[in-house]
Enzyme design. Structure first.
Site, PDB file in Angstrom:
ATOM      1  N   LYS A 195       0.855  -1.193   0.000  1.00 53.82           N
ATOM      2  CA  LYS A 195       0.000   0.000   0.000  1.00 53.82           C
ATOM      3  C   LYS A 195       0.887   1.237   0.000  1.00 53.82           C
ATOM      4  O   LYS A 195       1.503   1.576   1.007  1.00 53.82           O
ATOM      5  CB  LYS A 195      -0.935   0.053   1.212  1.00 53.82           C
ATOM      6  N   GLY A 248       7.077   4.826   8.201  1.00 54.45           N
ATOM      7  CA  GLY A 248       6.278   6.051   8.275  1.00 54.45           C
ATOM      8  C   GLY A 248       6.484   6.706   9.622  1.00 54.45           C
ATOM      9  O   GLY A 248       7.503   6.482  10.286  1.00 54.45           O
ATOM     10  N   SER A 249       5.509   7.491  10.033  1.00 58.03           N
ATOM     11  CA  SER A 249       5.684   8.270  11.256  1.00 58.03           C
ATOM     12  C   SER A 249       5.561   7.378  12.498  1.00 58.03           C
ATOM     13  O   SER A 249       4.916   6.325  12.458  1.00 58.03           O
ATOM     14  CB  SER A 249       4.623   9.369  11.311  1.00 58.03           C
ATOM     15  N   THR A 250       6.133   7.830  13.588  1.00 57.60           N
ATOM     16  CA  THR A 250       6.036   7.110  14.855  1.00 57.60           C
ATOM     17  C   THR A 250       4.575   7.039  15.291  1.00 57.60           C
ATOM     18  O   THR A 250       4.111   6.010  15.798  1.00 57.60           O
ATOM     19  CB  THR A 250       6.912   7.812  15.910  1.00 57.60           C
ATOM     20  N   THR A 252       1.819   6.849  13.423  1.00 56.72           N
ATOM     21  CA  THR A 252       1.112   5.770  12.712  1.00 56.72           C
ATOM     22  C   THR A 252       1.679   4.407  13.100  1.00 56.72           C
ATOM     23  O   THR A 252       0.928   3.435  13.231  1.00 56.72           O
ATOM     24  CB  THR A 252       1.238   5.954  11.180  1.00 56.72           C
ATOM     25  N   GLY A 253       2.977   4.337  13.320  1.00 64.67           N
ATOM     26  CA  GLY A 253       3.609   3.066  13.693  1.00 64.67           C
ATOM     27  C   GLY A 253       3.007   2.482  14.961  1.00 64.67           C
ATOM     28  O   GLY A 253       2.802   1.270  15.071  1.00 64.67           O
ATOM     29  N   GLU A 270       9.738   1.022  10.800  1.00 62.16           N
ATOM     30  CA  GLU A 270      10.811   1.996  10.520  1.00 62.16           C
ATOM     31  C   GLU A 270      10.168   3.366  10.653  1.00 62.16           C
ATOM     32  O   GLU A 270       9.392   3.778   9.788  1.00 62.16           O
ATOM     33  CB  GLU A 270      11.339   1.819   9.092  1.00 62.16           C
ATOM     34  N   CYS A 305      14.096  10.423   6.570  1.00 61.22           N
ATOM     35  CA  CYS A 305      13.996   9.936   7.957  1.00 61.22           C
ATOM     36  C   CYS A 305      15.295  10.143   8.716  1.00 61.22           C
ATOM     37  O   CYS A 305      15.279  10.441   9.901  1.00 61.22           O
ATOM     38  CB  CYS A 305      13.583   8.472   7.968  1.00 61.22           C
ATOM     39  N   GLU A 402      10.166  15.732  15.377  1.00 62.98           N
ATOM     40  CA  GLU A 402      10.512  15.594  13.953  1.00 62.98           C
ATOM     41  C   GLU A 402       9.693  16.595  13.141  1.00 62.98           C
ATOM     42  O   GLU A 402       8.460  16.622  13.231  1.00 62.98           O
ATOM     43  CB  GLU A 402      10.202  14.171  13.474  1.00 62.98           C
TER      44      GLU A 402
HETATM   45  P1  NAD Z   1       2.590   8.353   7.726  1.00 59.13           P
HETATM   46  O1  NAD Z   1       2.813   7.593   8.978  1.00 59.13           O
HETATM   47  O2  NAD Z   1       1.589   9.441   7.747  1.00 59.13           O
HETATM   48  O3  NAD Z   1       2.122   7.369   6.552  1.00 59.13           O
HETATM   49  C1  NAD Z   1       2.899   6.278   6.128  1.00 59.13           C
HETATM   50  C2  NAD Z   1       2.004   5.251   5.480  1.00 59.13           C
HETATM   51  O4  NAD Z   1       1.113   4.743   6.458  1.00 59.13           O
HETATM   52  C3  NAD Z   1       1.120   5.792   4.353  1.00 59.13           C
HETATM   53  O5  NAD Z   1       1.039   4.824   3.336  1.00 59.13           O
HETATM   54  C4  NAD Z   1      -0.226   5.966   5.037  1.00 59.13           C
HETATM   55  O6  NAD Z   1      -1.324   5.894   4.167  1.00 59.13           O
HETATM   56  C5  NAD Z   1      -0.230   4.788   5.985  1.00 59.13           C
HETATM   57  N1  NAD Z   1      -1.114   4.927   7.144  1.00 59.13           N
HETATM   58  C6  NAD Z   1      -1.487   6.060   7.784  1.00 59.13           C
HETATM   59  N2  NAD Z   1      -2.325   5.760   8.811  1.00 59.13           N
HETATM   60  C7  NAD Z   1      -2.465   4.407   8.822  1.00 59.13           C
HETATM   61  C8  NAD Z   1      -3.198   3.493   9.638  1.00 59.13           C
HETATM   62  N3  NAD Z   1      -3.938   3.900  10.649  1.00 59.13           N
HETATM   63  N4  NAD Z   1      -3.095   2.176   9.356  1.00 59.13           N
HETATM   64  C9  NAD Z   1      -2.328   1.728   8.344  1.00 59.13           C
HETATM   65  N5  NAD Z   1      -1.636   2.548   7.526  1.00 59.13           N
HETATM   66  C10 NAD Z   1      -1.701   3.873   7.766  1.00 59.13           C
HETATM   67  O7  NAD Z   1       4.013   8.860   7.276  1.00 59.13           O
HETATM   68  P2  NAD Z   1       4.386   9.788   6.013  1.00 59.13           P
HETATM   69  O8  NAD Z   1       3.980  11.186   6.314  1.00 59.13           O
HETATM   70  O9  NAD Z   1       3.903   9.155   4.756  1.00 59.13           O
HETATM   71  O10 NAD Z   1       5.990   9.673   6.008  1.00 59.13           O
HETATM   72  C11 NAD Z   1       6.811  10.440   6.783  1.00 59.13           C
HETATM   73  C12 NAD Z   1       7.285   9.682   8.012  1.00 59.13           C
HETATM   74  O11 NAD Z   1       7.953   8.483   7.616  1.00 59.13           O
HETATM   75  C13 NAD Z   1       8.311  10.457   8.816  1.00 59.13           C
HETATM   76  O12 NAD Z   1       8.008  10.338  10.185  1.00 59.13           O
HETATM   77  C14 NAD Z   1       9.627   9.760   8.504  1.00 59.13           C
HETATM   78  O13 NAD Z   1      10.630   9.888   9.472  1.00 59.13           O
HETATM   79  C15 NAD Z   1       9.176   8.348   8.353  1.00 59.13           C
HETATM   80  N6  NAD Z   1      10.170   7.570   7.594  1.00 59.13           N
HETATM   81  C16 NAD Z   1      10.948   6.660   8.262  1.00 59.13           C
HETATM   82  C17 NAD Z   1      11.936   5.941   7.583  1.00 59.13           C
HETATM   83  C18 NAD Z   1      12.817   4.936   8.278  1.00 59.13           C
HETATM   84  O14 NAD Z   1      13.515   4.170   7.600  1.00 59.13           O
HETATM   85  N7  NAD Z   1      12.820   4.880   9.600  1.00 59.13           N
HETATM   86  C19 NAD Z   1      12.109   6.159   6.209  1.00 59.13           C
HETATM   87  C20 NAD Z   1      11.309   7.101   5.559  1.00 59.13           C
HETATM   88  C21 NAD Z   1      10.329   7.800   6.275  1.00 59.13           C
END
Ligand code: NAD
Length: 498
Positions: A195, A248-250, A252-253, A270, A305, A402
């Site tokens: 996704k 993605g973000s902490t 959402t993680g 991650e 990131c 961040e």
């Molecule tokens: P985000 O968490 O908003 O979204 C990431 C993904 O998660 C998207 O595909 C989104 O649609 C999906 N998502 C959102 N809510 C969800 C839910 N409730 N259930 C399942 N999926 C959901 O992050 P973003 O704004 O797309 O990316 C930026 C973030 O990613 C920053 O915090 C950045 O540090 C992090 N990031 C980390 C790494 C790493 O390797 N640690 C690498 C790149 C980016």
């Protein structure tokens, strides 16, 4: 102006894009769509389906079928699996301009970065993991206790593919981060539902098309487009998913971790970063250090990131180093990603620009000194100047949270202990850089920094063979390298008694 490739022109002419399930495009069960916006000019590039639970069910069912015992994919030898991954790497290279242009259109980043990081990075990752299909191994073990009745035994472990993997990725490196998950999962013999982010879904569909062209059996690699709340949530909660690999973000993680645990689904996370760059008063070269620290934060508009968003500078050289970094930032040309002379493109979206600007306001309100930049450019497109603050207060919001934009804060330090205390005083622990010509000092810092990745005298760069991941709230698990492929295996312990 760069001309779009014929392949991309044809792809974009479709305007409305469906999910890629079981080797073909399939319409969504619902009518809802998401507009994909070019951040450079705010125009709509195309629309993708907003995947509903039923679409996710269909994609997971296809992946589950492709993973069944005796399916084409399961029967395939590791060598043949590797050949398909290698062909995909070659196809990505052949179509690298199409992929790079697609990424620049939907993400805004500079075309040269899309070429090297996304198209080039993804090709390297698939090529690297093509070699791993034939190297997945268990161990033979001597058990600690004798067998009952004086019998003999032979004990060993096998690594088996974990099953259907859900890969959920962000928008900042849409193709290369997808490759960090899809390539090792497929190398291990899993099947995948990807996704992509709602901001950058189109490049993922191109990747799926190329995977089919490379000979991937139907259902092995599927893409469901959509948002997080509906599509991502349905995927995470699906009981047939055996592993969710998320970047993605902490914020959402944490949601994903909790949802996955309902079915005891495995997760690797991650997450975000707030990485320190630590400049001692004895850098190898002042100019190279300033350029390196600036590249570490301003590359990809700070939407990285591992971006070094806090620079700790030893007091003796604080003014000089800050002035040098500021000169680098002020020379940067801001323009759209297809302008070959640009150093900084637009941020990914209007909402993200607003978020970054609100952090800049918070920085000013909390008393940090604005050294440079801070203004968004009031044209069409989501442009922001590279921004530098200076502050002695490590607890300020802009130093602790961040921002994920081109915003750097400089903080002075006295000595190594002070640098370590300040650098480690963070909820995050993704990466760190250290700038010194003294190797003993560098080693002492490497030992004590709470970060998953440490680079010395260079901004952080990824490599397929170097694991990436975070301490603390920056994540759980590691991607890339050997550990990256073992992420997608499960261990079976066997003991034959005779
Ligand atoms: P985000 O968490 O908003 O979204 C990431 C993904 O998660 C998207 O595909 C989104 O649609 C999906 N998502 C959102 N809510 C969800 C839910 N409730 N259930 C399942 N999926 C959901 O992050 P973003 O704004 O797309 O990316 C930026 C973030 O990613 C920053 O915090 C950045 O540090 C992090 N990031 C980390 C790494 C790493 O390797 N640690 C690498 C790149 C980016």
């Amino acid at each position: 102006m760069v001309e779009l490739t014929d392949k991309l022109t044809k792809f974009l002419a479709k305007k409305n894009h469906n999910h890629f399930i079981n080797g073909i495009y399939q319409p969504s069960i619902g009518d809802d769509q998401i507009a994909v916006i070019n951040p450079a000019n705010e125009e709509i590039i195309g629309k993708v389906a907003l995947g509903q639970k039923e679409d996710v069910d269909r994609a997971v069912a296809a992946a589950k079928k492709a993973f069944q015992y005796n399916s084409l994919w399961r029967r395939m030898s590791p060598d043949d699996r590797g050949k398909i991954l290698y062909s995909l790497a070659e196809l990505i290279t052949d179509h690298s301009e199409t992929i790079a242009q697609m990424v620049t259109l939907e993400n805004g980043k500079l075309l040269k970065d899309s070429r090297s990081s996304d198209a080039g990075g993804a090709a390297n990752t698939f090529r690297y993991y093509a070699g791993w299909t034939t190297k997945i191994e268990g161990e033979t073990l001597d058990l600690s206790q004798p067998q009952k009745g004086g019998k003999q035994n032979f004990a060993f472990t096998r690594r088996e593919p974990i099953g259907v993997v859900a890969a959920i990725v962000p928008w900042n490196f849409p193709v290369s981060i997808a490759a960090w998950k899809v390539a090792p999962a497929l190398a291990a013999g899993c099947t995948v539902v990807l996704k992509p982010s709602e901001e950058t879904p189109l490049s993922a569909l191109l990747l799926a098309e190329l995977a089919m062209e490379a000979g991937m059996p139907e259902g092995v690699f599927n893409v469901v487009t959509g948002d997080g709340r509906t599509t991502g949530a349905a995927l995470t909660a699906h009981p047939d998913i055996k592993k969710v690999t998320f970047t993605g973000s902490t914020y959402t993680g944490k949601i994903i971790g909790k949802t996955a645990m309902e079915n005891v689904t495995g997760v690797s996370l991650e997450l975000g970063g707030k990485s320190p760059a630590i400049v001692f008063d004895d850098p190898v070269d002042f100019g190279a250090t300033a350029n390196g620290v600036a590249a570490g934060i301003f590359r990809n508009q700070g939407q990285v990131c591992v971006a070094g968003s806090r620079v700790y500078i030893q007091k003796k050289v604080f003014d000089k180093v800050l002035t040098d970094i500021t000169h680098v930032a002020e020379k940067m040309k801001i323009s759209h990603g297809f302008d070959g002379t640009a150093d900084l493109g637009p941020l990914v979206s209007k909402g993200h620009l607003a978020k970054v600007c609100s952090y800049i306001e918070t920085g000013k309100r909390e008393g940090a000194s604005l050294v440079s930049g801070g203004q968004s450019i009031k044209n069409k497109g989501y442009y922001l100047q590279p921004t530098i603050f200076s502050s002695p207060d490590n607890q300020q919001t802009i130093i602790q949270e961040e921002i994920f934009g081109p915003v750097l804060t400089a903080i002075p330090f006295d000595d190594m202990e002070d640098a370590l205390q300040k650098a480690n005083d963070s909820k995050m622990g993704l990466a760190a850089t250290v700038w010194t010509k003294n190797i003993s000092k560098a080693m002492a810092m490497i030992n004590r920094l709470e970060a998953g990745v440490v680079y010395v005298n260079s901004p952080v760069r990824s490599d397929p063979n170097l694991p990436l991941g975070g301490y603390k709230q920056s994540g759980i698990g590691r991607e890339l390298g050997k550990v990256g492929v073992y992420n997608y295996t499960t261990l079976k312990s066997v003991n034959i008694v005779f």
